[in-house]
Write a protein that holds these residues in place. Structure first.
Motif, PDB file in Angstrom:
ATOM      1  N   HIS A 280       1.216  -1.305   0.660  1.00 41.25           N
ATOM      2  CA  HIS A 280       0.281  -0.060   0.233  1.00 41.25           C
ATOM      3  C   HIS A 280       0.715   1.093  -0.508  1.00 41.25           C
ATOM      4  CE1 HIS A 280      -2.634  -2.795   1.759  1.00 41.25           C
ATOM      5  NE2 HIS A 280      -3.767  -2.417   1.213  1.00 41.25           N
ATOM      6  N   ALA A 281       0.680   2.240  -0.826  1.00 45.13           N
ATOM      7  CA  ALA A 281       1.386   3.336  -0.903  1.00 45.13           C
ATOM      8  C   ALA A 281       0.549   4.312  -0.732  1.00 45.13           C
ATOM      9  CB  ALA A 281       2.410   3.315  -2.727  1.00 45.13           C
ATOM     10  N   ARG A 282       1.471   5.527  -0.001  1.00 48.48           N
ATOM     11  CA  ARG A 282       0.974   6.869   0.424  1.00 48.48           C
ATOM     12  C   ARG A 282       2.171   8.087  -0.175  1.00 48.48           C
ATOM     13  NH1 ARG A 282      -0.596   6.346   6.981  1.00 48.48           N
ATOM     14  NH2 ARG A 282      -2.096   8.645   6.085  1.00 48.48           N
ATOM     15  N   GLN A 283       1.810   9.015   0.192  1.00 47.25           N
ATOM     16  CA  GLN A 283       2.087   9.925  -0.748  1.00 47.25           C
ATOM     17  C   GLN A 283       1.747  11.287   0.315  1.00 47.25           C
ATOM     18  OE1 GLN A 283       1.599  12.270  -4.705  1.00 47.25           O
ATOM     19  NE2 GLN A 283       3.098  11.113  -5.200  1.00 47.25           N
ATOM     20  N   PHE A 284       2.966  11.977   0.509  1.00 48.84           N
ATOM     21  CA  PHE A 284       2.097  13.337   1.702  1.00 48.84           C
ATOM     22  C   PHE A 284       3.780  14.460   0.627  1.00 48.84           C
ATOM     23  CE2 PHE A 284       3.104   9.570   3.570  1.00 48.84           C
ATOM     24  CZ  PHE A 284       1.657   9.162   3.896  1.00 48.84           C
ATOM     25  N   GLN A 285       3.623  15.255   1.016  1.00 46.45           N
ATOM     26  CA  GLN A 285       4.364  16.619   0.388  1.00 46.45           C
ATOM     27  C   GLN A 285       4.238  17.319   1.427  1.00 46.45           C
ATOM     28  OE1 GLN A 285       2.469  18.997  -3.248  1.00 46.45           O
ATOM     29  NE2 GLN A 285       2.576  16.833  -3.606  1.00 46.45           N
ATOM     30  N   THR A 286       4.688  19.253   1.510  1.00 42.87           N
ATOM     31  CA  THR A 286       4.882  20.301   2.072  1.00 42.87           C
ATOM     32  C   THR A 286       5.950  21.169   1.008  1.00 42.87           C
ATOM     33  OG1 THR A 286       5.225  20.782   4.213  1.00 42.87           O
ATOM     34  CG2 THR A 286       7.192  19.434   3.493  1.00 42.87           C
ATOM     35  N   ARG A 287       5.647  22.320   1.443  1.00 40.91           N
ATOM     36  CA  ARG A 287       6.593  23.317   0.848  1.00 40.91           C
ATOM     37  C   ARG A 287       7.984  24.011   2.018  1.00 40.91           C
ATOM     38  NH1 ARG A 287       4.680  26.238  -2.624  1.00 40.91           N
ATOM     39  NH2 ARG A 287       2.516  26.348  -3.962  1.00 40.91           N
ATOM     40  N   LEU A 288       8.602  24.086   1.404  1.00 41.49           N
ATOM     41  CA  LEU A 288      10.232  24.796   1.837  1.00 41.49           C
ATOM     42  C   LEU A 288       9.906  25.935   2.311  1.00 41.49           C
ATOM     43  CD1 LEU A 288      12.581  22.912  -0.017  1.00 41.49           C
ATOM     44  CD2 LEU A 288      12.168  22.003   2.290  1.00 41.49           C
ATOM     45  N   ALA A 289       9.518  26.515   3.022  1.00 42.77           N
ATOM     46  CA  ALA A 289      10.331  27.822   3.306  1.00 42.77           C
ATOM     47  C   ALA A 289      11.124  28.268   3.158  1.00 42.77           C
ATOM     48  CB  ALA A 289      10.777  28.178   4.817  1.00 42.77           C
TER      49      ALA A 289
END
Length: 393
Positions: A280-289
């Protein structure tokens, strides 16, 4: 071709079971008839076909012959758009006055490749890229399939919906819930429903099914703008704790940072994909300051994403780190009020020095002590081979 004794037998090219790439990558016609499918795990393939002959992949040979076949294609047109290692779209519209009809050109290409390289090719001849690709898969090996604009409904619409490009298993299963099992049913479905169920991809495949694709074949040498830079890997053994995952994230980030420098880009965000032992694959992301090229900063951001979102119900099988929201490194960048610019500049000078040492003396000339020893990453470079992505439109 390289081993004639394998001809006429059930043969499958399989990745290494020891390095967790133990799936079928390609198969002969006899193996296909026995039920062997691309992506099937090795043990399952052997169960379906006890006499299956398994051979390892030879990427150097694939790349060599990919280059040689493309050189033949370019004799007939300058519009040759690769799609992975072993497929290309060719636009021969402007070549018919020199070489004859599309069918004449297809026959000439097929015979030239066979004569000069000893390989067979399967060709789809159609009025757009989608149906040309579909046609090339309809009859193999050593075949030409024509999908005409006037008769494509009779030939294409009865086919299973997952024969259409970009309709994978997950999309097929979602469509089946709405009674959409063939390409024809997809073409006749309500476009708004498809958009609600599948988003933009729903409209895309609806257009494809109706023969309305108008994307052009790109000229030889054209390069798609880089939209993200990532590196993913299937580990040689499951990762069981945060430290093991951190080592892999840091190693993957080294490559991402290097490629950002090569393209003179910086990352405005980080994306992490985690596949657990249950596949099972999950994906997460975030911006960099602050946009960055720093492997350490990218790796630490991926580490934060992982620790925040993965709760260890299962061990980790595969990880991908991707730099997103890319910017030109030379463009002005907004600094962050709370960022220590002196410390950042010092870190950049350090990484400049590390990059130069690696350029001169090799990738492993200098690296983090944390990455010494077995970090459950395979030695082979199979994972670095670029597979087909989205076609250019």
């Amino acid at each position: 071709m390289l081993n004639p004794s394998l001809r006429g037998k059930a043969v499958a090219v399989c990745g290494s079971t020891q390095e967790r790439h133990g799936i079928v990558l390609a198969k002969s016609e006899l193996a296909k008839k026995a039920g062997i499918k691309t992506g099937m795990v090795n043990w399952e393939a052997r169960q379906k076909c006890p006499d299956l002959i398994v051979v390892p992949p030879q990427y150097d040979q694939y790349l060599k012959y990919s280059k040689l076949t493309q050189e033949i294609y370019r004799r007939f047109t300058d519009k040759v758009e690769p799609f992975g290692m072993d497929e290309c779209w060719l636009d021969v519209t402007e070549s018919v006055g020199i070489f004859g009809s599309g069918m004449d050109i297809a026959r000439e290409i097929k015979e030239t490749v066979k004569k000069e390289l000893g390989l067979t090719v399967s060709i789809g001849l159609s009025f757009n890229k989608i149906f040309a690709k579909l046609g090339s898969d309809m009859k193999k090996p050593d075949a030409i399939t024509v999908v005409d604009e006037g008769t494509f409904r009779e030939k294409v619409w009865p086919l299973p919906v997952d024969e259409l490009i970009y309709v994978g298993r997950s999309t097929r299963n979602k469509l089946a819930k709405y009674g959409i099992c063939t390409i024809g049913q997809l073409a006749r479905a309500d476009a708004e429903l498809l958009q609600r169920v599948l988003g933009k991809n729903g409209i895309r495949i609806w257009i494809y099914a109706n023969g309305r694709d108008i994307s052009r074949v790109m000229e030889t040498g054209w390069e798609s703008p880089v939209k993200s830079i990532g590196h993913g890997i299937t580990c040689t053994a499951d990762l069981k704790n945060d430290l093991e995952v951190w080592k892999v994230l840091l190693e993957l980030s080294q490559d991402v940072g290097h490629r950002l420098r090569t393209h003179e880009l910086c990352a405005g965000g980080v994306e992490l994909t985690v596949k657990d032992s249950g596949l099972h694959a999950r994906q997460f992301q975030t911006r960099l300051a602050v946009p960055t090229q720093s492997p350490m900063e990218i790796g630490k951001t991926a580490k934060i994403l992982f620790e925040k979102n993965h709760h260890w119900e299962m061990t980790v099988r595969a990880v991908t780190v991707r730099a997103i929201n890319l910017m030109d490194w030379n463009d002005p960048r907004q600094i962050h009020l709370l960022d220590d610019m002196a410390k950042r500049q010092k870190q950049e000078r350090l990484e400049d020095a590390v990059e130069e040492i690696r350029r001169r003396f090799g990738k492993r000339a200098v690296h983090s002590a944390l990455l010494m020893g077995d970090i459950k990453i395979p030695d082979s470079k199979i994972h670095q081979v670029v597979l087909p992505g989205m076609m250019h439109e």
